[in-house]
Design a protein around this motif. Structure first.
Motif, mmCIF file in Angstrom:
data_model
loop_
_atom_site.group_PDB
_atom_site.id
_atom_site.type_symbol
_atom_site.label_atom_id
_atom_site.label_comp_id
_atom_site.label_asym_id
_atom_site.label_seq_id
_atom_site.Cartn_x
_atom_site.Cartn_y
_atom_site.Cartn_z
ATOM 1 N N PRO A 513 0.191 59.518 60.573
ATOM 2 C CA PRO A 513 0.224 60.387 59.618
ATOM 3 C C PRO A 513 0.057 60.016 58.174
ATOM 4 N N LEU A 514 1.113 58.807 58.015
ATOM 5 C CA LEU A 514 1.156 58.347 56.531
ATOM 6 C C LEU A 514 -0.320 57.895 56.197
ATOM 7 N N LEU A 515 -0.805 56.989 56.924
ATOM 8 C CA LEU A 515 -2.341 56.464 56.293
ATOM 9 C C LEU A 515 -3.218 57.674 56.115
ATOM 10 N N ILE A 516 -3.206 58.634 57.279
ATOM 11 C CA ILE A 516 -4.312 59.480 57.010
ATOM 12 C C ILE A 516 -4.251 60.265 55.520
ATOM 13 N N ASN A 517 -2.937 60.633 55.149
ATOM 14 C CA ASN A 517 -2.420 61.602 54.134
ATOM 15 C C ASN A 517 -2.945 60.589 52.739
ATOM 16 N N VAL A 518 -2.401 59.436 52.855
ATOM 17 C CA VAL A 518 -2.816 58.514 51.773
ATOM 18 C C VAL A 518 -4.330 58.544 51.504
ATOM 19 N N ALA A 519 -5.021 58.450 52.750
ATOM 20 C CA ALA A 519 -6.343 58.393 52.517
ATOM 21 C C ALA A 519 -7.141 59.704 52.018
ATOM 22 N N LEU A 520 -6.429 60.723 52.186
ATOM 23 C CA LEU A 520 -7.013 61.921 51.805
ATOM 24 C C LEU A 520 -6.970 62.156 50.211
ATOM 25 N N VAL A 521 -5.940 61.415 49.583
ATOM 26 C CA VAL A 521 -6.006 61.405 48.025
ATOM 27 C C VAL A 521 -7.360 61.232 47.292
ATOM 28 N N ALA A 522 -8.086 60.183 47.655
ATOM 29 C CA ALA A 522 -9.221 59.777 47.117
ATOM 30 C C ALA A 522 -10.240 60.928 47.060
ATOM 31 N N PRO A 523 -10.547 61.431 48.489
ATOM 32 C CA PRO A 523 -11.671 62.394 48.216
ATOM 33 C C PRO A 523 -10.993 63.710 47.357
ATOM 34 N N LEU A 524 -9.722 64.161 47.810
ATOM 35 C CA LEU A 524 -9.367 65.069 47.152
ATOM 36 C C LEU A 524 -9.634 65.244 45.491
ATOM 37 N N VAL A 525 -9.343 63.945 44.886
ATOM 38 C CA VAL A 525 -9.339 63.741 43.457
ATOM 39 C C VAL A 525 -10.949 63.829 43.201
ATOM 40 N N VAL A 526 -11.716 63.326 43.808
ATOM 41 C CA VAL A 526 -13.140 63.431 43.443
ATOM 42 C C VAL A 526 -13.680 64.905 43.701
ATOM 43 N N LEU A 527 -13.073 65.630 44.736
ATOM 44 C CA LEU A 527 -13.423 66.977 44.770
ATOM 45 C C LEU A 527 -12.960 67.765 43.540
ATOM 46 N N TYR A 528 -11.861 67.630 43.268
ATOM 47 C CA TYR A 528 -11.062 68.741 42.206
ATOM 48 C C TYR A 528 -11.912 68.022 40.674
ATOM 49 N N ARG A 529 -12.145 66.758 40.554
ATOM 50 C CA ARG A 529 -12.839 66.425 39.416
ATOM 51 C C ARG A 529 -14.107 67.028 39.158
ATOM 52 N N SER A 530 -14.648 67.303 40.155
ATOM 53 C CA SER A 530 -16.080 68.401 40.074
ATOM 54 C C SER A 530 -15.717 69.676 39.497
ATOM 55 N N PHE A 531 -14.535 70.186 39.822
ATOM 56 C CA PHE A 531 -14.122 71.416 39.124
ATOM 57 C C PHE A 531 -13.451 71.343 37.771
ATOM 58 N N THR A 532 -13.039 70.488 37.327
ATOM 59 C CA THR A 532 -12.291 70.089 36.184
ATOM 60 C C THR A 532 -12.247 68.724 35.504
ATOM 61 N N ARG A 533 -12.229 68.575 34.315
ATOM 62 C CA ARG A 533 -11.997 67.121 33.742
ATOM 63 C C ARG A 533 -10.560 67.153 33.562
ATOM 64 N N SER A 534 -9.734 67.968 33.319
ATOM 65 C CA SER A 534 -8.448 67.879 33.149
ATOM 66 C C SER A 534 -7.466 67.228 34.074
ATOM 67 N N ARG A 535 -7.291 65.885 33.810
ATOM 68 C CA ARG A 535 -6.400 64.986 34.638
ATOM 69 C C ARG A 535 -5.086 65.433 35.255
ATOM 70 N N ARG A 536 -4.675 66.473 34.475
ATOM 71 C CA ARG A 536 -3.506 66.878 34.950
ATOM 72 C C ARG A 536 -3.536 68.131 35.712
ATOM 73 N N LEU A 537 -4.657 68.867 35.665
ATOM 74 C CA LEU A 537 -4.832 70.147 36.701
ATOM 75 C C LEU A 537 -5.337 69.401 38.256
ATOM 76 N N VAL A 538 -6.020 68.326 37.905
ATOM 77 C CA VAL A 538 -6.489 67.569 38.999
ATOM 78 C C VAL A 538 -5.509 67.100 39.889
ATOM 79 N N TRP A 539 -4.452 66.145 39.316
ATOM 80 C CA TRP A 539 -3.588 65.806 40.018
ATOM 81 C C TRP A 539 -2.362 66.805 40.564
ATOM 82 N N GLY A 540 -2.505 67.876 39.462
ATOM 83 C CA GLY A 540 -1.405 68.922 39.861
ATOM 84 C C GLY A 540 -1.836 69.789 41.206
ATOM 85 N N ALA A 541 -3.421 69.832 41.261
ATOM 86 C CA ALA A 541 -3.873 70.293 42.665
ATOM 87 C C ALA A 541 -3.582 69.466 43.831
ATOM 88 N N VAL A 542 -3.913 68.088 43.562
ATOM 89 C CA VAL A 542 -3.531 67.220 44.743
ATOM 90 C C VAL A 542 -2.206 67.353 45.153
#
Length: 941
Positions: A513-542
């Protein structure tokens, strides 16, 4: 006015005179070295030296500033010098000096604001020509060469270029190209080819340095100061230069192009109106200095020709501009005219803002953002020493986690809100908050529990162990036969265990559970950066994603692994989608295609449900025509691979279960309610947990829906498509009562971003970008920490409220392990439920009977007469060893969920106590194992 054209306030005369003398000396030095304007002595083949000035005032646009500097450094014709003027932000100046070698970093030596920064750059530059580039713009590789080519003509005093918008979330359909000046870009109506113009756009302009110095520089009582939306300082300077040199030319060169970033906050109708109004105020200020004739000459042409043509194009059927641009055109003209009228009536100028000292409130917010993270982690570590797992009750860990844990979690939520409101927060700090939240949720059971949690995780470990021992998975193993048809996850674990020298995946399954959730961070960041270039909005969504992920589908399982790959595929595809109004994305590379195809293959062979949800998401992403070049090949690959696998390797299983699949399609209401509506028999605590699940899910979907309605940038992105794509599957099949949970989970990446887009702008938007009055902004900003902490409360109850069932004590594990070792092959294992470790060990060689899965009549009979009914249920077939195991977790699960009539397990224990046909063969503190012998009858002593 002083000699340089700046307003004298009566107290700074000495400083003004000193500045005038310095500027005059510099202007004299330049004009002595260079030929006078318009002289024939200037060679047409002489290329002047060039200095590029970039002004920056906030760390918030650090990544865009780096792009701007790099674009200048990579020019085909390098600039002779690059100057970065930092407007009253020492931290930005320090960071830039460290990160940008070869760039002269200067503090703004004049009044705060863009004009003062540009004047500082002009005075410090040594080049013959000074070019200005915004800190959120990036120049084309031939920008400097195109600009300098025009200066071979000595009559040219300035050259401006094309400014293309780079829309963060795509151009809104209603936004007319004729009003691109609203976002600081070239607009429809400018010349298509090189031509003289009255003034330039500030994001891409250049002048002969001597001409700027001779004219006195930019007026510091005009132009942007921080987030103040006033402008036109470049227009006023161009008018002064032209007036001083009647035979000179200001040239527009569209081949000298830059790309100007347009954030999501500037694509709202509210910002559009505010910016048009501010432009009217600015035009009024320029008119007071230069007269209405020169100051409004271009505007008259714009109103007579450009705007009417745009309206006609919008109203014409099949026109290039959609009809929705017509109201925006009218609104823009009206707001600008209103601003101009009010500006003329006021007949006063906005005073140049003074550098605002850092307030105590901002300092406190920054300190909270920095200190909350380490303090919260320390509190988490301290809390682990005070947990009594034996005291867990109906609400699981919620009962026993100490106040230090909850204090740390609340501090974590407040700290991330402070970080989101602090413009100086860096990406790694946001990542730290996300990883800390994952630690609070998923490392807590790992640190506290001596054994692997979740009975399903034990089941998947058992399946992998069978594959390790026999080299194959049995195709006739009851409900577990499904794993033989989708064995990808177990194949990969088999390879991993063998190549690492482990004996079983149980060694690392607790960490999953710990490893799979940590691994999810990278693709989520990539996905959200496709919607916005706002760093805070990206990490806020993550952060919101993990704060709302209560489903618990992250244990050691094929579905957790397949979901991770699903997010990777969707992120890779959405990252390549073209954005309306943005540059055309690069063609997908071969490596990208191979990785996406490999991920799809692993998903298809690992899990039966995820390929269907993935296909549905890709299908909706392919609906917009502009997406099809990227999405359709991936969609076809997913469909082809899924059908190929289902019609070959998975076909026997599908044929055997075809009736139940088709029956599910005819019961949409039952499917939608499965897993959600049934609370009969549950305890009060578990009813509270179920309602926490539902409220949390409803809030996330509500916030996402409001974001789609209220935020055009969200509405025009792929977020709505990804959010609704899983919903039809909720009525297609119940999936054992779990379909509604899977639908929520697969929609969560999109809905979490929508919720973040709704919640965060009040904290992050600038005064003019948000369009909200200050009291309302403050109210909404104050509400965000309350929402975050409330979400934490619901998440904690939903995620930790069932741990009394998911947790296994060491004594339970010892008893279950004894049974796994001593049950002969062909035994029948009986339990109230399968909630005990090793429940499926060597599952091909034993039969299993769970009373919670028996027919309702059998369950009631077990509750009334356990001895007789157990003999009836286990007596069919040839004689074989029969074992009954009852343990603490089974009793907790039955009590919490009502899986059996109340008191059934206690009644069984009392009924079989001291009976010779139910001898106890093993007992521990939390488990007991009986041997069920044939029933004694008069003919069978």
């Amino acid at each position: 006015m002083n000699a340089l054209g700046f307003r004298d306030n009566g107290t700074g005369m000495r400083q003004a005179v000193r500045s005038a003398l310095v500027s005059w000396r510099r202007a004299t030095a330049v004009t002595e070295e260079a030929p006078a304007f318009g002289e024939d002595a200037a060679s047409e083949h002489t290329v002047p030296s060039l200095a590029v000035v970039i002004c920056a005032y906030t760390l918030d646009r650090w990544e865009q500033l780096l792009d701007a500097v790099r674009s200048v450094q990579r020019q085909h014709h390098p600039a002779d010098e690059i100057l970065l003027v930092v407007d009253h932000c020492p931290e930005l100046a320090r960071r830039a000096a460290e990160a940008l070698p070869g760039v002269r970093v200067l503090p703004n030596a004049e009044a705060q604001g863009l004009s003062g920064g540009r004047n500082t750059g002009v005075c410090a530059a040594h080049g013959d020509v000074v070019a200005f580039l915004d800190d959120d713009a990036a120049a084309d590789p031939d920008w400097t060469a195109r600009l300098l080519a025009a200066y071979r003509d000595p009559r040219v005093l300035g050259v401006g270029g094309l400014v293309r918008p780079l829309w963060e979330t795509g151009r809104p359909g209603w936004f007319p190209p004729e009003f691109d000046w609203v976002v600081g870009c070239s607009y429809r109506g400018l010349p298509q080819h090189a031509a003289p113009v009255r003034n330039f756009i500030g994001a891409n302009m250049s002048f002969r340095r001597a001409a700027v110095l001779a004219a006195g520089g930019f007026r510091t009582d005009l132009g942007r100061i921080g987030t103040r939306p006033l402008g036109c300082e470049e227009t006023e300077l161009c008018l002064r230069i032209s007036a001083a040199h009647p035979g000179a030319t200001l040239r527009y060169e569209p081949s000298a192009a830059v790309r100007h970033h347009v954030p999501a906050a500037r694509t709202t109708r509210r910002y559009f109106r505010a910016r048009c109004y501010a432009e009217g105020l600015s035009k009024a200020a320029v008119t007071r200095h230069s007269g209405s004739g020169p100051a409004l000459a271009s505007e008259r042409t714009y109103l007579r020709h450009t705007v009417p043509a745009a309206v006609a194009e919008g109203l014409r059927p099949g026109g290039e501009s959609p009809p929705s641009t017509v109201p925006a055109l009218a609104t823009g003209v009206a707001a600008t005219a209103l601003g101009y009228a009010i500006g003329r009536l006021r007949r006063t100028e906005a005073p140049a803002a003074r550098p605002a000292p850092r307030t105590r409130a901002r300092a406190a917010v920054h300190a909270l953002a920095v200190l909350a993270l380490p303090v919260a982690l320390v509190l988490w570590l301290v809390s682990l020493r005070e947990v009594d797992l034996g005291a867990m009750g109906d609400l699981g860990l919620v009962h026993v986690l100490p106040v230090t844990y909850w204090t740390g979690l609340v501090l974590l939520g407040v700290g991330v809100c402070a970080a989101l409101s602090d413009r100086r927060t860096r990406g790694f700090h946001f990542a730290g908050y996300v990883l800390a939240l994952i630690t609070f949720l998923h490392a807590t059971p790992l640190a506290l529990y001596p054994e692997l949690r979740y009975s399903w995780a034990w089941k998947h470990v058992a399946v992998t162990d069978v594959l390790l021992s026999s080299g194959t998975l049995p195709t006739k193993a009851g409900l577990l036969a499904v794993y033989a048809r989708w064995p990808g996850f177990f194949w990969l674990n088999d390879l991993f265990v063998q190549h690492t020298g482990m004996h079983s995946p149980s060694v690392y399954a607790s960490w999953f559970p710990l490893l799979i959730n940590v691994a999810l961070v990278a693709p989520l960041v990539v996905l959200y950066r496709s919607f916005t270039r706002s760093r805070r909005l990206v990490w806020g969504a993550v952060f919101l994603f993990f704060a709302c992920s209560w489903v618990g589908q992250d244990y050691f399982s094929p579905q957790a692994f397949a979901f991770l790959l699903y997010v990777c595929v969707i992120a890779a595809v959405v990252r390549r989608l073209p954005r309306k109004g943005g540059p055309k994305p690069a063609r997908p590379s071969l490596g990208w295609a191979v990785l996406v195809l490999l991920a799809i293959v692993v998903i298809v062979v690992s899990h039966p449900l995820t390929p269907m949800l993935m296909t549905g998401s890709l299908l909706l992403l392919a609906l917009p025509r502009r997406n099809r070049a990227v999405v359709v090949p991936v969609l076809l690959a997913a469909l082809t691979l899924t059908l190929a696998w289902d019609l070959t390797a998975a076909r026997p299983y599908l044929e055997q279960n075809l009736h139940s699949i088709l029956t599910g399609l005819t019961q949409p209401e039952s499917n939608a309610g499965s897993g959600v509506l049934g609370l009969a028999g549950a305890t009060t605590g578990q009813i509270a947990v179920a309602w926490a699940d539902r409220i949390l899910s409803a809030v996330v979907f509500l916030f996402a829906a409001l974001a789609v309605v209220l935020r055009p940038t969200v509405r025009h992105s792929a977020v709505p498509l990804l959010a609704i794509a899983p919903l039809p599957w909720a009525v297609a099949n119940s999936y054992g009562g779990e379909m509604i949970f899977r639908v929520y989970l697969f929609a969560l990446p999109a809905t979490a971003f929508g919720a973040a887009a709704l919640l965060l702008p009040p904290l992050l938007a600038t005064a003019h970008g948000s369009g909200l009055r200050r009291p309302l902004r403050r109210l909404r900003a104050a509400a965000v920490p309350v929402v975050i902490v409330t979400l934490f409360a619901a998440l904690s109850l939903a995620y930790f409220g069932k741990e009394n069932v998911n947790y296994f004590t060491p004594s339970e594990t010892v008893a279950a392990k004894w049974l796994a070792r001593h049950a002969p092959e062909g035994s029948l294992i009986v339990g109230a439920t399968d909630y005990f470790p090793y429940a499926y060990t060597d599952y091909p060689y034993h039969d299993r009977l769970w009373l919670s899965e028996a027919a309702p009549d059998d369950q009631r009979q077990v509750s009334r007469d356990p001895v007789s009914e157990l003999h009836v249920l286990t007596g069919a077939g040839p004689p074989r060893p029969v074992f009954l195991i009852l343990n603490r977790a089974q009793e907790a699960q039955v009590t919490a969920t009502g899986a059996l009539p109340p008191g059934t397990i206690a009644h069984i224990k009392r009924a079989v106590a001291h009976r010779s046909d139910f001898p106890v063969v093993h007992r521990t503190a939390d488990a007991v194992i009986y041997r069920i012998l044939p029933e004694r009858t008069p003919g069978n002593p």
